[in-house]
Motif scaffolding. Structure first.
Motif, PDB file in Angstrom:
ATOM      1  N   TYR A 169       0.819  -8.859  11.772  1.00  0.00           N
ATOM      2  CA  TYR A 169      -0.614  -8.658  11.583  1.00  0.00           C
ATOM      3  C   TYR A 169      -0.960  -7.168  11.626  1.00  0.00           C
ATOM      4  CZ  TYR A 169      -5.643  -9.280  12.115  1.00  0.00           C
ATOM      5  OH  TYR A 169      -6.993  -9.224  11.937  1.00  0.00           O
ATOM      6  N   TYR A 170      -0.462  -6.473  12.635  1.00  0.00           N
ATOM      7  CA  TYR A 170      -0.695  -5.041  12.739  1.00  0.00           C
ATOM      8  C   TYR A 170       0.506  -4.284  12.189  1.00  0.00           C
ATOM      9  CZ  TYR A 170      -4.620  -5.922  15.895  1.00  0.00           C
ATOM     10  OH  TYR A 170      -5.799  -6.336  16.447  1.00  0.00           O
ATOM     11  N   LYS A 171       0.242  -3.250  11.385  1.00  0.00           N
ATOM     12  CA  LYS A 171       1.344  -2.464  10.833  1.00  0.00           C
ATOM     13  C   LYS A 171       2.132  -1.780  11.939  1.00  0.00           C
ATOM     14  CE  LYS A 171      -1.533   1.641   9.838  1.00  0.00           C
ATOM     15  NZ  LYS A 171      -2.800   1.116  10.338  1.00  0.00           N
ATOM     16  N   GLU A 172       1.476  -1.565  13.098  1.00  0.00           N
ATOM     17  CA  GLU A 172       2.172  -0.945  14.225  1.00  0.00           C
ATOM     18  C   GLU A 172       3.170  -1.907  14.884  1.00  0.00           C
ATOM     19  OE1 GLU A 172      -1.096  -1.225  13.902  1.00  0.00           O
ATOM     20  OE2 GLU A 172      -2.107   0.682  14.243  1.00  0.00           O
ATOM     21  N   GLY A 173       3.043  -3.217  14.562  1.00  0.00           N
ATOM     22  CA  GLY A 173       3.905  -4.208  15.180  1.00  0.00           C
ATOM     23  C   GLY A 173       3.632  -4.301  16.667  1.00  0.00           C
ATOM     24  N   ILE A 174       4.667  -4.329  17.466  1.00  0.00           N
ATOM     25  CA  ILE A 174       4.522  -4.463  18.907  1.00  0.00           C
ATOM     26  C   ILE A 174       4.288  -3.104  19.576  1.00  0.00           C
ATOM     27  CG2 ILE A 174       7.021  -4.336  19.323  1.00  0.00           C
ATOM     28  CD1 ILE A 174       4.426  -6.529  21.215  1.00  0.00           C
ATOM     29  N   ASN A 175       4.205  -2.037  18.795  1.00  0.00           N
ATOM     30  CA  ASN A 175       3.964  -0.717  19.365  1.00  0.00           C
ATOM     31  C   ASN A 175       2.499  -0.592  19.796  1.00  0.00           C
ATOM     32  OD1 ASN A 175       6.625   0.286  18.854  1.00  0.00           O
ATOM     33  ND2 ASN A 175       6.064   0.412  16.690  1.00  0.00           N
ATOM     34  N   PRO A 176       2.235   0.182  20.845  1.00  0.00           N
ATOM     35  CA  PRO A 176       0.859   0.335  21.341  1.00  0.00           C
ATOM     36  C   PRO A 176      -0.091   0.927  20.314  1.00  0.00           C
ATOM     37  CG  PRO A 176       2.446   1.053  22.981  1.00  0.00           C
ATOM     38  CD  PRO A 176       3.224   0.826  21.722  1.00  0.00           C
ATOM     39  N   VAL A 177      -1.348   0.498  20.388  1.00  0.00           N
ATOM     40  CA  VAL A 177      -2.365   0.942  19.441  1.00  0.00           C
ATOM     41  C   VAL A 177      -3.437   1.751  20.173  1.00  0.00           C
ATOM     42  CG1 VAL A 177      -1.996  -0.982  17.850  1.00  0.00           C
ATOM     43  CG2 VAL A 177      -3.639  -1.243  19.723  1.00  0.00           C
ATOM     44  N   LYS A 178      -4.190   2.522  19.386  1.00  0.00           N
ATOM     45  CA  LYS A 178      -5.297   3.319  19.916  1.00  0.00           C
ATOM     46  C   LYS A 178      -6.595   2.547  19.716  1.00  0.00           C
ATOM     47  CE  LYS A 178      -5.411   7.657  18.821  1.00  0.00           C
ATOM     48  NZ  LYS A 178      -5.424   8.876  17.975  1.00  0.00           N
ATOM     49  N   ILE A 179      -7.399   2.466  20.779  1.00  0.00           N
ATOM     50  CA  ILE A 179      -8.608   1.650  20.777  1.00  0.00           C
ATOM     51  C   ILE A 179      -9.818   2.515  21.147  1.00  0.00           C
ATOM     52  CG2 ILE A 179      -9.762  -0.334  21.841  1.00  0.00           C
ATOM     53  CD1 ILE A 179      -7.357  -1.156  20.180  1.00  0.00           C
ATOM     54  N   ALA A 180     -10.913   2.332  20.414  1.00  0.00           N
ATOM     55  CA  ALA A 180     -12.165   3.021  20.747  1.00  0.00           C
ATOM     56  C   ALA A 180     -13.096   2.057  21.466  1.00  0.00           C
ATOM     57  CB  ALA A 180     -12.829   3.538  19.472  1.00  0.00           C
ATOM     58  N   VAL A 181     -13.637   2.470  22.595  1.00  0.00           N
ATOM     59  CA  VAL A 181     -14.630   1.657  23.295  1.00  0.00           C
ATOM     60  C   VAL A 181     -15.932   1.732  22.507  1.00  0.00           C
ATOM     61  CG1 VAL A 181     -15.911   1.292  25.441  1.00  0.00           C
ATOM     62  CG2 VAL A 181     -13.526   2.098  25.519  1.00  0.00           C
ATOM     63  N   GLU A 182     -16.453   0.575  22.088  1.00  0.00           N
ATOM     64  CA  GLU A 182     -17.637   0.522  21.229  1.00  0.00           C
ATOM     65  C   GLU A 182     -18.898   0.797  22.042  1.00  0.00           C
ATOM     66  OE1 GLU A 182     -20.124   0.690  18.481  1.00  0.00           O
ATOM     67  OE2 GLU A 182     -17.997   0.496  17.967  1.00  0.00           O
ATOM     68  N   SER A 183     -19.647   1.803  21.620  1.00  0.00           N
ATOM     69  CA  SER A 183     -20.820   2.214  22.379  1.00  0.00           C
ATOM     70  C   SER A 183     -22.144   1.882  21.706  1.00  0.00           C
ATOM     71  CB  SER A 183     -20.764   3.732  22.636  1.00  0.00           C
ATOM     72  OG  SER A 183     -20.709   4.428  21.390  1.00  0.00           O
ATOM     73  N   LEU A 217     -12.586   0.417  34.852  1.00  0.00           N
ATOM     74  CA  LEU A 217     -11.361   0.720  34.123  1.00  0.00           C
ATOM     75  C   LEU A 217     -11.106   2.225  34.100  1.00  0.00           C
ATOM     76  CD1 LEU A 217      -9.281  -1.017  32.515  1.00  0.00           C
ATOM     77  CD2 LEU A 217     -10.431  -0.245  30.445  1.00  0.00           C
ATOM     78  N   TYR A 218     -12.165   2.991  33.882  1.00  0.00           N
ATOM     79  CA  TYR A 218     -12.035   4.451  33.870  1.00  0.00           C
ATOM     80  C   TYR A 218     -11.555   4.955  35.231  1.00  0.00           C
ATOM     81  CZ  TYR A 218     -13.346   9.378  33.538  1.00  0.00           C
ATOM     82  OH  TYR A 218     -13.322  10.750  33.558  1.00  0.00           O
ATOM     83  N   PRO A 236      -0.109  -4.315  22.505  1.00  0.00           N
ATOM     84  CA  PRO A 236      -0.264  -3.359  23.607  1.00  0.00           C
ATOM     85  C   PRO A 236      -1.260  -2.261  23.262  1.00  0.00           C
ATOM     86  CG  PRO A 236       2.048  -3.685  23.013  1.00  0.00           C
ATOM     87  CD  PRO A 236       1.239  -4.295  21.926  1.00  0.00           C
ATOM     88  N   ILE A 237      -2.001  -1.819  24.254  1.00  0.00           N
ATOM     89  CA  ILE A 237      -2.958  -0.727  24.090  1.00  0.00           C
ATOM     90  C   ILE A 237      -2.355   0.528  24.718  1.00  0.00           C
ATOM     91  CG2 ILE A 237      -5.256   0.128  24.690  1.00  0.00           C
ATOM     92  CD1 ILE A 237      -6.143  -2.853  24.801  1.00  0.00           C
ATOM     93  N   GLY A 238      -2.193   1.568  23.901  1.00  0.00           N
ATOM     94  CA  GLY A 238      -1.605   2.815  24.393  1.00  0.00           C
ATOM     95  C   GLY A 238      -2.621   3.871  24.743  1.00  0.00           C
ATOM     96  N   GLU A 239      -3.847   3.732  24.170  1.00  0.00           N
ATOM     97  CA  GLU A 239      -4.871   4.728  24.439  1.00  0.00           C
ATOM     98  C   GLU A 239      -6.253   4.123  24.250  1.00  0.00           C
ATOM     99  OE1 GLU A 239      -6.533   8.561  22.080  1.00  0.00           O
ATOM    100  OE2 GLU A 239      -4.382   8.664  22.591  1.00  0.00           O
ATOM    101  N   LEU A 240      -7.168   4.461  25.143  1.00  0.00           N
ATOM    102  CA  LEU A 240      -8.564   4.053  25.055  1.00  0.00           C
ATOM    103  C   LEU A 240      -9.442   5.296  24.989  1.00  0.00           C
ATOM    104  CD1 LEU A 240      -8.505   1.281  27.794  1.00  0.00           C
ATOM    105  CD2 LEU A 240      -9.225   0.873  25.437  1.00  0.00           C
ATOM    106  N   SER A 241     -10.373   5.309  24.044  1.00  0.00           N
ATOM    107  CA  SER A 241     -11.302   6.435  23.933  1.00  0.00           C
ATOM    108  C   SER A 241     -12.684   5.995  24.390  1.00  0.00           C
ATOM    109  CB  SER A 241     -11.365   6.912  22.479  1.00  0.00           C
ATOM    110  OG  SER A 241     -12.343   7.922  22.331  1.00  0.00           O
ATOM    111  N   TRP A 242     -13.244   6.695  25.387  1.00  0.00           N
ATOM    112  CA  TRP A 242     -14.564   6.353  25.929  1.00  0.00           C
ATOM    113  C   TRP A 242     -15.255   7.600  26.444  1.00  0.00           C
ATOM    114  CZ3 TRP A 242     -16.232   5.722  31.348  1.00  0.00           C
ATOM    115  CH2 TRP A 242     -17.517   5.161  31.457  1.00  0.00           C
ATOM    116  N   ASN A 243     -16.497   7.784  26.030  1.00  0.00           N
ATOM    117  CA  ASN A 243     -17.299   8.914  26.512  1.00  0.00           C
ATOM    118  C   ASN A 243     -16.559  10.248  26.383  1.00  0.00           C
ATOM    119  OD1 ASN A 243     -19.605   7.555  27.070  1.00  0.00           O
ATOM    120  ND2 ASN A 243     -19.482   7.755  29.301  1.00  0.00           N
ATOM    121  N   ASN A 244     -15.959  10.468  25.212  1.00  0.00           N
ATOM    122  CA  ASN A 244     -15.224  11.708  24.917  1.00  0.00           C
ATOM    123  C   ASN A 244     -13.983  11.908  25.783  1.00  0.00           C
ATOM    124  OD1 ASN A 244     -17.123  12.577  22.913  1.00  0.00           O
ATOM    125  ND2 ASN A 244     -18.510  13.180  24.586  1.00  0.00           N
ATOM    126  N   ALA A 245     -13.561  10.836  26.464  1.00  0.00           N
ATOM    127  CA  ALA A 245     -12.330  10.906  27.255  1.00  0.00           C
ATOM    128  C   ALA A 245     -11.279   9.991  26.626  1.00  0.00           C
ATOM    129  CB  ALA A 245     -12.594  10.477  28.696  1.00  0.00           C
TER     130      ALA A 245
END
Length: 358
Positions: free
Chosen positions: A169-183, A286-287, A309-318
């Motif tokens: 489903y994901y081109k990344e496969g089982i590798n961690p993905v980057k996720i943006a926290v929806e604001s 979580l932060y 897997p989630i490798g990175e979360l982006s939230w409030n410029n962090a």
């Protein structure tokens, strides 16, 4: 109704099957499909397996104007011994009926639907890809077919099941993905249709996904629609966090879809005696967990990807990097166990598998 016989009409023009190592997700479809109709006062009738083909439907059909439609997603796998396995398909049919209830649509006989699905797979079994990471994706869905522009539940429906051989489903496969926290946008609110698997939920989520992808993220982490504070889902998946040795996932609250993979992961963790808690989780918590070093792993769960897997979360410029951007040991263990059970490589201590007699 469960005693209805299923009529079979085989195609006279079989399609060319794609190479298993060239499969994307949901772009090609098998030779046949299951259909069944509903008429008020008569109930469900005429279950059939027919050649895969376009359907003719009135432009005034309620599905086009008021979104009365529900769907499911599950997979079939083939083992090294050429057995065909389904993973908890009865749970999908139960959930489809729960979605029907929320959308004012008629319940169907789950045993009859499973019978139709098994027969459809028997006919199109040669479409099931065999290389690792591939499967046969199964899409049952129901649409309102009555031509009527008044706002009211339809009096007629069509139930269909289509099949699609798929790769990852994901081109990344089982590798961690980057996720943006929806604001800005929200996926669902309590009292809405978030706990049902209905098309409008996904249409409403596309804008946030589009914005996130433009910024280089694979998906968004949804927050609740009331306080915009509590974590709900990640993309179209349920989400889990390993914090300080314990696994936490948002509790079902009426706006979160009751995922079958989610349910299975919880049962698996408890089988392993790993603490797993269903409760509210705020983005602030979580932060803070990340800041003090106890956010150990994060991952989404769903039929299409199983574990993401989630490798990175982006939230409030962090940017919150999780486990150095690598897949965690527990995430990998869950993925290996789940896919091992699904594909027949490992024993199934839970009775989750259903064998399709060929």
């Amino acid at each position: 109704m469960e005693n209805l016989s299923i009529e079979v009409k085989l195609t006279k023009e079989p399609k060319v099957k794609p190479a298993s190592d060239q499969l994307a997700f949901g772009t090609v479809f098998t030779d046949h499909m299951f259909t069944m109709d509903y008429t008020e006062g008569h109930g469900w009738h005429d279950p059939m397996i027919i050649p895969y083909e376009p359907i003719t439907i009135d432009p005034a059909a309620i599905v086009f104007h008021y979104g009365q439609t529900v769907f499911e997603g599950l997979k079939a796998y083939v083992t090294e011994e050429d057995e065909v396995l389904l993973f908890r398909p009865e749970e999908n049919m139960k959930r489809l009926n729960r979605s029907n209830e929320r959308l004012c649509m008629p319940h169907f006989d789950e045993e009859l639907a499973l019978k139709g699905l098994r027969k459809l797979i028997q006919i199109d079994k040669d479409w099931i890809p065999k290389i690792e990471g591939t499967s046969l994706y199964i899409r049952p869905f129901i649409i309102a077919t009555q031509p009527y522009l008044g706002v009211a539940p339809s009096k007629t429906y069509r139930f269909m099941i289509i099949l699609s051989p798929v790769g990852a489903y994901y081109k990344e496969g089982i590798n961690p993905v980057k996720i943006a926290v929806e604001s800005e946008f929200v996926r669902a609110v309590k009292g809405g249709t978030g706990s049902a698997k209905t098309a409008g939920n996904y249409a409403g989520a596309m804008k946030a996904q589009e914005v996130a992808e433009a910024k280089g993220y694979s998906q968004v982490l949804w927050l609740d629609g009331k306080e915009h504070k509590y974590i709900e889902e990640v993309g179209a998946m349920n989400v889990f966090f390993k914090m300080d040795g314990k696994v936490v996932t948002p509790e079902l609250n009426g706006s979160i879809l009751e995922g079958i993979t989610r349910k299975s992961v919880i049962e698996l963790l408890r089988y392993w005696d790993i603490p797993v808690i269903e409760r509210k989780i705020s983005i602030d918590e979580l932060y803070e967990a990340h800041q003090v070093g106890i956010l150990e792993e994060a991952f989404g769960t769903g039929t299409a990807a199983v574990i993401s897997p989630i490798g990175e979360l982006s939230w409030n410029n962090a940017n919150l990097t999780v486990n150095n951007g690598e897949i965690g040991a527990l995430s990998k263990k869950i993925y290996d166990m789940m896919t091992g059970i699904q594909t027949g490589r490992l024993e199934d201590p839970f009775g989750w598998r259903m064998t399709v007699e060929l």
